[in-house]
Motif scaffolding. Structure first.
Motif, PDB file in Angstrom:
ATOM      1  N   GLY A 238       0.845  -1.189   0.000  1.00 19.67           N
ATOM      2  CA  GLY A 238       0.000   0.000   0.000  1.00 19.67           C
ATOM      3  C   GLY A 238       0.877   1.234   0.000  1.00 19.67           C
ATOM      4  O   GLY A 238       2.109   1.146   0.089  1.00 19.67           O
ATOM      5  N   VAL A 239       0.267   2.403  -0.112  1.00 20.49           N
ATOM      6  CA  VAL A 239       1.007   3.669  -0.115  1.00 20.49           C
ATOM      7  C   VAL A 239       1.289   4.058   1.326  1.00 20.49           C
ATOM      8  O   VAL A 239       0.375   4.199   2.146  1.00 20.49           O
ATOM      9  N   PHE A 240       2.578   4.222   1.664  1.00 21.34           N
ATOM     10  CA  PHE A 240       3.009   4.511   3.036  1.00 21.34           C
ATOM     11  C   PHE A 240       3.927   5.721   3.027  1.00 21.34           C
ATOM     12  O   PHE A 240       4.982   5.690   2.397  1.00 21.34           O
ATOM     13  N   ASN A 241       3.497   6.793   3.720  1.00 17.76           N
ATOM     14  CA  ASN A 241       4.304   8.012   3.793  1.00 17.76           C
ATOM     15  C   ASN A 241       4.825   8.434   2.418  1.00 17.76           C
ATOM     16  O   ASN A 241       5.982   8.832   2.269  1.00 17.76           O
ATOM     17  N   GLY A 242       3.980   8.309   1.417  1.00 22.44           N
ATOM     18  CA  GLY A 242       4.352   8.730   0.073  1.00 22.44           C
ATOM     19  C   GLY A 242       5.118   7.695  -0.719  1.00 22.44           C
ATOM     20  O   GLY A 242       5.361   7.890  -1.914  1.00 22.44           O
ATOM     21  N   GLN A 243       5.541   6.594  -0.083  1.00 16.52           N
ATOM     22  CA  GLN A 243       6.232   5.545  -0.825  1.00 16.52           C
ATOM     23  C   GLN A 243       5.200   4.725  -1.601  1.00 16.52           C
ATOM     24  O   GLN A 243       4.105   4.477  -1.110  1.00 16.52           O
ATOM     25  N   PRO A 244       5.546   4.301  -2.808  1.00 10.63           N
ATOM     26  CA  PRO A 244       4.538   3.668  -3.672  1.00 10.63           C
ATOM     27  C   PRO A 244       4.135   2.282  -3.198  1.00 10.63           C
ATOM     28  O   PRO A 244       4.873   1.604  -2.486  1.00 10.63           O
ATOM     29  N   ASP A 245       2.970   1.885  -3.617  1.00 11.86           N
ATOM     30  CA  ASP A 245       2.481   0.527  -3.372  1.00 11.86           C
ATOM     31  C   ASP A 245       3.313  -0.437  -4.211  1.00 11.86           C
ATOM     32  O   ASP A 245       3.512  -0.225  -5.405  1.00 11.86           O
ATOM     33  N   VAL A 246       3.805  -1.499  -3.572  1.00 13.88           N
ATOM     34  CA  VAL A 246       4.647  -2.470  -4.292  1.00 13.88           C
ATOM     35  C   VAL A 246       3.862  -3.700  -4.714  1.00 13.88           C
ATOM     36  O   VAL A 246       4.438  -4.660  -5.231  1.00 13.88           O
ATOM     37  N   SER A 247       2.535  -3.672  -4.532  1.00  8.63           N
ATOM     38  CA  SER A 247       1.717  -4.836  -4.886  1.00  8.63           C
ATOM     39  C   SER A 247       1.884  -5.232  -6.344  1.00  8.63           C
ATOM     40  O   SER A 247       1.877  -6.425  -6.682  1.00  8.63           O
ATOM     41  N   ASP A 248       2.028  -4.227  -7.222  1.00  3.30           N
ATOM     42  CA  ASP A 248       2.098  -4.540  -8.650  1.00  3.30           C
ATOM     43  C   ASP A 248       3.339  -5.355  -8.987  1.00  3.30           C
ATOM     44  O   ASP A 248       3.302  -6.230  -9.859  1.00  3.30           O
ATOM     45  N   ALA A 249       4.441  -5.109  -8.274  1.00 11.15           N
ATOM     46  CA  ALA A 249       5.657  -5.894  -8.520  1.00 11.15           C
ATOM     47  C   ALA A 249       5.433  -7.354  -8.132  1.00 11.15           C
ATOM     48  O   ALA A 249       5.784  -8.278  -8.885  1.00 11.15           O
ATOM     49  N   TYR A 250       4.847  -7.565  -6.968  1.00 13.26           N
ATOM     50  CA  TYR A 250       4.571  -8.937  -6.540  1.00 13.26           C
ATOM     51  C   TYR A 250       3.613  -9.631  -7.504  1.00 13.26           C
ATOM     52  O   TYR A 250       3.792 -10.794  -7.859  1.00 13.26           O
ATOM     53  N   LEU A 251       2.575  -8.903  -7.916  1.00  9.39           N
ATOM     54  CA  LEU A 251       1.564  -9.508  -8.776  1.00  9.39           C
ATOM     55  C   LEU A 251       2.170  -9.912 -10.115  1.00  9.39           C
ATOM     56  O   LEU A 251       1.925 -11.018 -10.614  1.00  9.39           O
ATOM     57  N   ALA A 252       2.988  -9.033 -10.688  1.00 10.43           N
ATOM     58  CA  ALA A 252       3.612  -9.340 -11.973  1.00 10.43           C
ATOM     59  C   ALA A 252       4.516 -10.566 -11.859  1.00 10.43           C
ATOM     60  O   ALA A 252       4.491 -11.464 -12.714  1.00 10.43           O
ATOM     61  N   ALA A 253       5.320 -10.615 -10.794  1.00  9.14           N
ATOM     62  CA  ALA A 253       6.250 -11.735 -10.632  1.00  9.14           C
ATOM     63  C   ALA A 253       5.512 -13.031 -10.295  1.00  9.14           C
ATOM     64  O   ALA A 253       5.930 -14.120 -10.714  1.00  9.14           O
ATOM     65  N   ALA A 254       4.412 -12.923  -9.545  1.00 10.26           N
ATOM     66  CA  ALA A 254       3.627 -14.129  -9.221  1.00 10.26           C
ATOM     67  C   ALA A 254       2.959 -14.682 -10.467  1.00 10.26           C
ATOM     68  O   ALA A 254       2.874 -15.903 -10.649  1.00 10.26           O
ATOM     69  N   ARG A 255       2.485 -13.798 -11.350  1.00 10.72           N
ATOM     70  CA  ARG A 255       1.782 -14.251 -12.555  1.00 10.72           C
ATOM     71  C   ARG A 255       2.703 -14.950 -13.537  1.00 10.72           C
ATOM     72  O   ARG A 255       2.306 -15.923 -14.178  1.00 10.72           O
ATOM     73  N   ASP A 256       3.945 -14.450 -13.666  1.00  5.79           N
ATOM     74  CA  ASP A 256       4.811 -15.053 -14.682  1.00  5.79           C
ATOM     75  C   ASP A 256       5.814 -16.054 -14.109  1.00  5.79           C
ATOM     76  O   ASP A 256       6.696 -16.535 -14.811  1.00  5.79           O
ATOM     77  N   GLY A 257       5.678 -16.362 -12.802  1.00  5.07           N
ATOM     78  CA  GLY A 257       6.511 -17.401 -12.210  1.00  5.07           C
ATOM     79  C   GLY A 257       7.859 -16.951 -11.707  1.00  5.07           C
ATOM     80  O   GLY A 257       8.635 -17.768 -11.199  1.00  5.07           O
ATOM     81  N   ARG A 258       8.158 -15.669 -11.822  1.00  6.78           N
ATOM     82  CA  ARG A 258       9.450 -15.203 -11.317  1.00  6.78           C
ATOM     83  C   ARG A 258       9.470 -15.078  -9.792  1.00  6.78           C
ATOM     84  O   ARG A 258      10.545 -14.972  -9.199  1.00  6.78           O
ATOM     85  N   LEU A 259       8.304 -15.080  -9.160  1.00  6.19           N
ATOM     86  CA  LEU A 259       8.256 -15.088  -7.702  1.00  6.19           C
ATOM     87  C   LEU A 259       8.471 -16.523  -7.241  1.00  6.19           C
ATOM     88  O   LEU A 259       7.547 -17.342  -7.255  1.00  6.19           O
ATOM     89  N   THR A 260       9.682 -16.839  -6.838  1.00  6.48           N
ATOM     90  CA  THR A 260       9.996 -18.191  -6.404  1.00  6.48           C
ATOM     91  C   THR A 260       9.765 -18.366  -4.902  1.00  6.48           C
ATOM     92  O   THR A 260       9.595 -19.490  -4.427  1.00  6.48           O
ATOM     93  N   ALA A 261       9.762 -17.273  -4.154  1.00  5.18           N
ATOM     94  CA  ALA A 261       9.470 -17.334  -2.718  1.00  5.18           C
ATOM     95  C   ALA A 261       7.968 -17.428  -2.486  1.00  5.18           C
ATOM     96  O   ALA A 261       7.168 -17.076  -3.364  1.00  5.18           O
ATOM     97  N   ARG A 262       7.603 -17.886  -1.296  1.00  2.08           N
ATOM     98  CA  ARG A 262       6.196 -17.873  -0.882  1.00  2.08           C
ATOM     99  C   ARG A 262       5.983 -16.603  -0.064  1.00  2.08           C
ATOM    100  O   ARG A 262       6.620 -16.418   0.977  1.00  2.08           O
ATOM    101  N   VAL A 263       5.087 -15.746  -0.524  1.00  4.29           N
ATOM    102  CA  VAL A 263       4.936 -14.423   0.081  1.00  4.29           C
ATOM    103  C   VAL A 263       3.498 -14.192   0.502  1.00  4.29           C
ATOM    104  O   VAL A 263       2.565 -14.422  -0.277  1.00  4.29           O
ATOM    105  N   ASN A 264       3.326 -13.739   1.720  1.00  4.03           N
ATOM    106  CA  ASN A 264       2.043 -13.215   2.175  1.00  4.03           C
ATOM    107  C   ASN A 264       2.210 -11.716   2.382  1.00  4.03           C
ATOM    108  O   ASN A 264       3.140 -11.282   3.066  1.00  4.03           O
ATOM    109  N   GLY A 265       1.333 -10.937   1.783  1.00  3.37           N
ATOM    110  CA  GLY A 265       1.421  -9.489   1.896  1.00  3.37           C
ATOM    111  C   GLY A 265       0.501  -8.946   2.974  1.00  3.37           C
ATOM    112  O   GLY A 265      -0.613  -9.431   3.166  1.00  3.37           O
ATOM    113  N   SER A 266       0.993  -7.925   3.681  1.00  2.65           N
ATOM    114  CA  SER A 266       0.193  -7.217   4.675  1.00  2.65           C
ATOM    115  C   SER A 266      -0.331  -5.939   4.036  1.00  2.65           C
ATOM    116  O   SER A 266       0.448  -5.036   3.714  1.00  2.65           O
ATOM    117  N   LEU A 267      -1.645  -5.869   3.862  1.00  4.38           N
ATOM    118  CA  LEU A 267      -2.259  -4.705   3.231  1.00  4.38           C
ATOM    119  C   LEU A 267      -2.252  -3.537   4.215  1.00  4.38           C
ATOM    120  O   LEU A 267      -2.709  -3.655   5.352  1.00  4.38           O
TER     121      LEU A 267
END
Length: 556
Positions: A238-267
């Protein structure tokens, strides 16, 4: 009698067999084995010499040679994408002298004339008197471009005059409700922004592109896998103190298989809003369940940090003379409202991940969990409280009673300048003696998990384990006495927190966090058996190989 795990699957040859060394299973009995067989992505046998019967002509055999195999480490509180992005920016981590900061900032600015802003971070509060740097140092180094550098803990930032001017921050700018602008004697902004005040400047910083965020995630993932980490909970999506939401990076890597780690995100819970955001969080949870990615958690930051006296305490902070300041820190979310929010989130099967650093924030978080339990009954939502720098003794047994996990950042529980100069003297004796009470939490029956908060501090689990056991920083034996040594953990408890405990908090305990037949083959190979070492040498251990689902993703 043959280990019953050995024959839980058919006797077809295994794809991968580890043999010839201690296997630290971290199962419920904390049993030890000497061999493990893997077929496909799962462990099919755990035992001893009989496991070798599963070696076929095409089986890869890893000779442990006395070195320890254990479940892959999991980090229960980390900011992996932020850390990876910062690795590619002006990186001030790993040094503490002002001369080193000057050299790195100048070198980065010279090497990147195309950058509109100089961004990055990782500097330490201990490097500056009172933990407050001046804009004037940055003005000398980079007079013509704005500079914005987050400190090591990401609760403050160092800005030059150009950045402050672009943001329109003057002597007349009021402090935001959730932060503070440090000022020079005449009221002019001095260059240090605390907590929510960082957002006054960060919103003007050009946003990191999604491509850069993906590159940061992949850079971080390589580093974490090299440390034996196979999964983590990212503490802010999510957006924190002006820092961008990083969800899109995780989503892109999860969709194309580049996310090799198991990740749970805290919204991220937007503390400027209320329960109206819960439907949006529910939708985001659905959209972010892809591949190895889940987002079944909501992160609520209840207070700040002790160094800038924004952590919420039950008694006021002291001043330099030891007198009460009358100020006891900030509760970012109204404690009564917090109860209602957590109750509603719990009813929707959200886990709540609290940032609770001061003892009042810990109590407020536990009160909210208690309200949720009373309203909803016991649900398998696994709430956890991170940081826990100060915990009131009255609240120690409540973790077990409420099923709230204690999420430790063990690397912080040692004497070092930031703690000794900027925290403990201003807490006073009572609060100061209640810091990082990991041993008391364990004895009170709490479930422990562990994380690094990287890039705030090193992501290396072995370094965290070293401090959890010794209460002394790696390499600091002799320079410092152990910090509140009665709160140390034994090696087994520390290892369990980084494996089984974090797997539990990440909702991965059904098939990770322990080496047992049927579990996923998420494994880490150490260069030695940590039990064979004197405890003061734990930090010298390194990781030689890491496997996720039976696939080797790191090797030395």
């Amino acid at each position: 009698m043959t280990d019953p795990q050995t024959h839980s699957h058919s006797a077809a040859p295994a794809d991968l067999v580890f043999a010839g060394g201690p296997v630290l299973t971290m199962d419920a009995a904390r049993s030890r084995a000497t061999a493990v067989a893997v077929r496909g992505e799962r462990i099919v046998a755990v035992g001893h010499d009989e496991v070798r019967e599963l070696v076929g002509p095409r089986t890869e055999v890893v000779d442990l040679r006395g070195r320890a195999l254990l479940p892959g480490f999991q980090d229960a509180h980390i900011h992996a994408v932020y850390g990876g992005v910062e690795m590619g920016e002006c990186d001030l981590t790993g040094v503490v002298s002002l001369d080193d900061y000057r050299a790195r900032i100048r070198a980065y600015a010279d090497a990147h004339p195309e950058r509109e802003w100089i961004t990055g971070g990782g500097w330490s509060l201990e490097s500056f008197e009172g933990g407050v740097p001046s804009r004037r140092v940055l003005d000398e180094l980079v007079p013509d471009r704005p500079v914005f550098l987050l400190n090591r803990d990401h609760h403050g930032a160092w800005a030059n005059t150009r950045a402050l001017d672009l943001a329109g921050i003057t002597a007349d700018t009021p402090d935001p409700a959730d932060g503070r602008i440090e000022r020079e004697p005449d009221g002019t902004p001095g260059g240090m922004l605390q907590e929510g005040a960082t957002g006054l400047v960060s919103r003007f910083v050009p946003e990191v592109s999604v491509e850069d965020r993906i590159a940061g995630l992949l850079r971080a993932q390589r580093r974490l896998h090299a440390l034996g980490i196979t999964g983590w909970q990212d503490a802010i999506l999510g957006v924190f103190n002006g820092q961008p939401d990083v969800s899109d990076a995780y989503l892109a890597a999860a969709r194309d298989g580049r996310l090799t780690a198991r990740v749970n995100g805290s919204l991220w819970w937007d503390r400027s809003r209320g329960a109206d955001q819960i439907p949006e969080l529910t939708e985001r949870r659905k959209s972010l369940a892809v591949g190895r990615l889940t987002a079944r958690t909501v992160k609520i930051m209840q207070d700040g940090i002790a160094e800038n006296q924004t952590a919420a305490m039950t008694v006021p902070y002291k001043d330099a003379c030891g007198c009460s300041t009358g100020a006891a820190g900030l509760s970012f979310v109204d404690p009564e409202a917090l109860k209602a929010y957590v109750t509603e989130l719990d009813a929707l099967d959200f886990q709540v991940h609290f940032h609770a650093l001061g003892d009042r924030a810990v109590r407020e978080a536990l009160n909210a969990v208690e309200a949720a339990r009373a309203a909803n009954g016991w649900r398998d939502t696994r709430p956890h409280l991170a940081h826990l720098q100060v915990v009131h003794p009255d609240d120690l047994p409540r973790f077990r009673a409420l099923g709230a996990t204690a999420n430790m950042q063990p690397l912080w529980a040692c004497h070092e300048p930031q703690l000794d100069d900027l925290c403990t003297p201003f807490l006073g004796g009572e609060l100061g003696g209640w810091q990082y009470p990991f041993g008391d939490l364990l004895r009170a029956g709490a479930t422990l998990c562990a994380g690094s908060d990287w890039p705030v501090s090193s992501p290396n689990p072995i370094e965290g384990i070293h401090v959890a056991v010794n209460r002394v920083a790696p390499g600091a034996a002799g320079a410092y006495e152990p910090f509140l040594p009665g709160q140390s953990l034994d090696l087994t408890a520390a290892l369990a927190a980084y494996t089984a405990g974090s797997a539990y908090v990440n909702f991965r305990d059904a098939d990770t966090g322990a080496i047992r037949a049927g579990a996923l083959a998420d494994l880490a190979l150490l260069d030695r058996d940590p039990y064979a070492l004197p405890t003061e040498e734990i930090a010298t251990t390194t990781v030689l190989g890491t496997w996720v689902s039976g696939e080797r993703i790191h090797e030395v």
